[in-house]
Design an enzyme around this catalytic site. Structure first.
Site, PDB file in Angstrom:
ATOM      1  N   CYS A  83       0.744  -1.257   0.086  1.00  9.41           N
ATOM      2  CA  CYS A  83      -0.004   0.032  -0.175  1.00  9.41           C
ATOM      3  C   CYS A  83       0.803   1.376   0.130  1.00  9.41           C
ATOM      4  O   CYS A  83       0.139   2.397  -0.109  1.00  9.41           O
ATOM      5  CB  CYS A  83      -1.031  -0.003   1.238  1.00  9.41           C
ATOM      6  SG  CYS A  83      -2.085  -1.375   1.320  1.00  9.41           S
ATOM      7  N   HIS A 313      -9.377   4.536  -1.018  1.00 11.37           N
ATOM      8  CA  HIS A 313      -8.028   3.826  -0.785  1.00 11.37           C
ATOM      9  C   HIS A 313      -7.643   2.745  -2.144  1.00 11.37           C
ATOM     10  O   HIS A 313      -7.717   1.593  -1.851  1.00 11.37           O
ATOM     11  CB  HIS A 313      -7.971   3.178   0.350  1.00 11.37           C
ATOM     12  CG  HIS A 313      -6.657   2.578   0.596  1.00 11.37           C
ATOM     13  ND1 HIS A 313      -5.335   3.092   0.213  1.00 11.37           N
ATOM     14  CD2 HIS A 313      -6.295   1.355   1.580  1.00 11.37           C
ATOM     15  CE1 HIS A 313      -4.317   2.182   0.626  1.00 11.37           C
ATOM     16  NE2 HIS A 313      -4.789   1.259   1.470  1.00 11.37           N
TER      17      HIS A 313
END
Ligand SMILES: [Zn+2]
Lengths: 364, 136
Positions: A83, A313
Site C-alpha cells: 500500500c 483507498h
C-alpha cells in the site's frame, strides 16, 4: 543531491470505474499532471502500483502505461511496496532527479480493484502480509489490524467508539473533496452501528475498495521558474522497513517511522501513526482526536481531503493522492478543505501492517 | 494454478512441529524460522522447536474471509505469546462458546488450515486453542 520540486499534479475521482481499465486510469491522471505543470518534457516514468498482476492480470505495467500515455521510449519502471507503492514511486523519482540522472520524472500511482469480488480482493490485499505465516492462515489485512486494535484497546482501556473521531473527520473532509468516493458525512452513531469486518474493526473503521489514479511531475528546483504553477519543494524523503510478519515485531504497537502523515487504512493505523510520529504520546492519540485537534481547524489537521477512509483507498495510488492533496494545500488551492497558512506538509504511505513506511515532507 | 505441494512440504517443520530458530550467539528465539538473527545479526541460526504453549496476546474474528476460507467463516484468529517469548499469528480453534480474553492460556493443535483446493490438496498446520484442563 540537488533540490527537487513538484511542479505538476493530477488526479481522477476515486470511484468504481467500471468503464475504465488500469491503463485508462493512469493515462488520465498523467495528462492532468502534465497539463498542470505546463512542461512537456518527461525523462522517466515511475508507476506506483501494488496489484496489477493479481487484479488486472497485467505486469510489465510501466511499459504499458508509458506506451499508452505516448511517452515511449523513455525509461519506465513499476515500483511496488504494497500500500506504500505510491509514496515509494515518488521516493524513486526523487532519487532519479536529485542525483542528476534525469531532469523531469513523472510519477503515477494507479490501482484497479473493482473487477473482482470482495473475497478475491481480500486475498489479493493479503499478499502484503507474510504469505506462509499470515495469509495462508486466513489472517486478512483487516484481521491483522483488528489484532492491533484489540491489543491497543486492552493496553489503553479504550472503547471502540473512541476511534469514531478519525472516521467522522475523514468523512467530513471527504464531503469537501470532489475527487473523494465517500462524500457523505457520518455520525458517531453510524460508526457504532456499522457491521464488523473483523472485530473490533467494522466497515467504518476501514478504507474501501475502489479504483483511482493520481500523478505528479517533478523536476530540479533550479528549473521550476518555467513551470505554470508554484513549485512545491520536496524538503525530505525517506523510507524505512520492519518485519513483514506482524508477530515478529519487538513491540507490534510501536512503528519505527522517522517522520509523519497518516495512512488511515484503518482507524487504528491513524492512532499508531500519530503516536509513532511523536504527534501524540503513547496511548494519547484517541484523546487528541476527541479534543477535535485533527480537524481542518485543529492544530494537527489530518486527512484534509478525506484520507484513505473518505477519499477512498486505491492501494497503490493512495500514496500519490496524499502527495497531490498535500501539494494543493501548500499551493493554497484546497478550496473549502484549505488549511489556512499551510507551508509544510507531510505525507506518509504505509505498506503491510506497518512493515514499510515512505514519508515525504513538502514545503513552499 | 499454483504448485502447492512443494510449498507446504517445505513448511512442514514449522507447520506441524512449530520449528523456528535459535541464535547461537544471543538469547534470540524466532518463529517463523530465519537465517539471520535480527537482534545481533549473527548468521547460521539453529532449528529450535517451540513447546506449543502460550497466552493470548490479541484476537479477532474474520467475518469477511479471503478466497479459500469461505467454508470456515466466521473464524477466530489471534496472536499468541509463546512461552519461549516470540509472538505467533494463527487461527484459533475450538472457540465456540468460549469467551476469548487477552492473557488466557492456549496450546497448539494441528488442524486443517483452509478449504481444500480444486486439486484436492489439504493444508494442515498449527492452530491454537484454549488450553485444556482449565475451567471454562
Ligand atoms: Zn542473536
Amino acid at each position: 543531491m540537488r533540490d527537487v520540486s513538484i511542479i505538476g499534479v493530477g488526479q481522477i475521482p476515486v470511484a468504481e470505474h467500471w468503464d475504465r481499465s488500469i491503463r485508462d486510469l493512469a493515462v488520465e491522471a498523467i495528462a492532468a499532471a502534465r497539463q498542470d505543470a505546463g512542461i512537456d518534457r518527461v525523462d522517466v516514468l515511475f508507476v506506483g502500483n501494488m496489484l496489477s498482476g493479481e487484479l488486472a492480470g497485467q505486469e510489465n505495467l510501466a511499459t504499458l502505461v508509458a506506451d499508452a500515455a505516448g511517452l515511449l521510449p523513455i525509461e519506465a519502471l513499476k515500483i511496488e511496496a504494497a500500500c506504500a507503492s505510491g509514496g515509494a514511486a515518488l521516493r524513486a523519482a526523487h532519487l532519479a532527479v536529485g542525483s542528476g540522472a534525469h531532469d523531469y520524472a513523472l510519477v503515477v500511482g494507479v490501482e484497479k480493484m473493482t473487477d473482482y469480488l470482495t473475497d478475491g480482493v481480500t486475498a489479493a490485499l493479503a499478499l502484503a502480509a507474510d504469505a506462509d505465516y499470515e495469509a495462508a492462515h486466513g489472517i486478512t489485512f483487516a484481521a491483522l489490524n483488528a489484532l492491533l486494535m484489540r491489543r491497543y484497546m486492552y493496553e489503553h482501556q479504550a472503547r471502540h467508539e473512541d476511534f469514531a473521531p478519525f472516521s467522522v473527520n475523514a468523512h467530513a473532509n471527504a464531503a469537501l473533496n470532489p475527487h473523494a468516493m465517500y462524500r457523505q458525512p457520518i455520525t458517531v452513531d453510524d460508526f457504532e452501528r456499522s457491521p464488523w469486518v473483523a472485530d473490533p474493526i467494522n466497515i467504518l473503521d476501514s478504507a474501501g475498495i475502489c479504483d483511482g489514479a493520481a500523478a505528479l511531475l517533478i523536476g530540479p528546483t533550479s528549473e521550476t521558474r518555467r513551470a505554470r504553477r508554484p513549485p512545491v519543494r520536496i524538503a525530505a524523503s525517506a523510507t524505512a522497513t520492519d518485519t513483514l510478519g506482524l508477530a515478529e515485531r519487538k513491540d507490534p504497537l510501536v512503528w519505527d517511522v522517522d517522520l509523519f502523515e497518516p495512512h488511515d487504512a484503518f482507524t487504528i493505523v491513524s492512532v499508531l501513526t500519530l503516536e509513532a510520529c511523536g504527534l501524540a504520546d503513547r496511548g494519547r492519540a484517541l484523546k487528541l482526536a476527541a479534543e477535535g485537534r485533527i480537524g481542518l481547524e485543529g492544530d494537527i489537521p489530518i486527512c484534509t481531503f478525506g484520507g484513505l477512509k473518505g477519499r477512498g483507498h486505491p492501494v497503490g495510488a493512495s500514496g500519490v493522492y496524499q502527495l497531490v492533496e498535500t501539494v494543493l494545500q501548500l499551493r493554497g488551492e484546497a478550496g473549502p478543505a484549505q488549511v489556512r497558512g499551510a507551508t509544510i506538509g507531510m505525507a506518509q504511505s504505509v505498506g503491510g501492517s506497518g512493515s514499510v513506511a515512505v514519508t515525504h515532507i513538502l514545503q513552499v | 494454478m499454483t504448485v502447492e505441494l512443494p510449498r507446504y512440504h517445505r513448511l512442514r517443520g514449522a507447520y506441524y512441529r512449530l520449528e523456528g530458530s535459535a541464535c547461537p550467539a544471543c538469547p534470540g528465539r524466532y518463529f517463523p524460522p530465519r537465517a539471520v538473527c535480527p537482534a545481533c545479526r549473527t548468521a547460521g541460526l539453529r532449528m529450535f522447536a517451540f513447546c506449543g504453549r502460550g497466552t493470548l496476546y490479541s484476537f479477532s474474528r474474520v467475518l469477511q474471509p479471503p478466497r479459500g476460507f469461505a467454508s470456515m467463516a466466521p473464524y477466530a484468529v489471534g496472536m499468541v505469546r509463546l512461552e519461549e517469548g516470540p509472538l505467533i499469528s494463527c487461527q484459533l480453534a475450538d472457540t465456540d462458546g468460549v469467551d476469548l480474553s487477552i492473557g488466557m492460556p492456549v496450546e497448539m493443535v494441528t488442524r486443517k488450515l483452509r478449504d481444500a483446493e480444486e486439486h484436492g490438496y489439504i493444508v494442515y498446520g498449527y492452530k491454537f486453542r484454549p488450553r485444556l484442563g482449565r475451567a471454562r
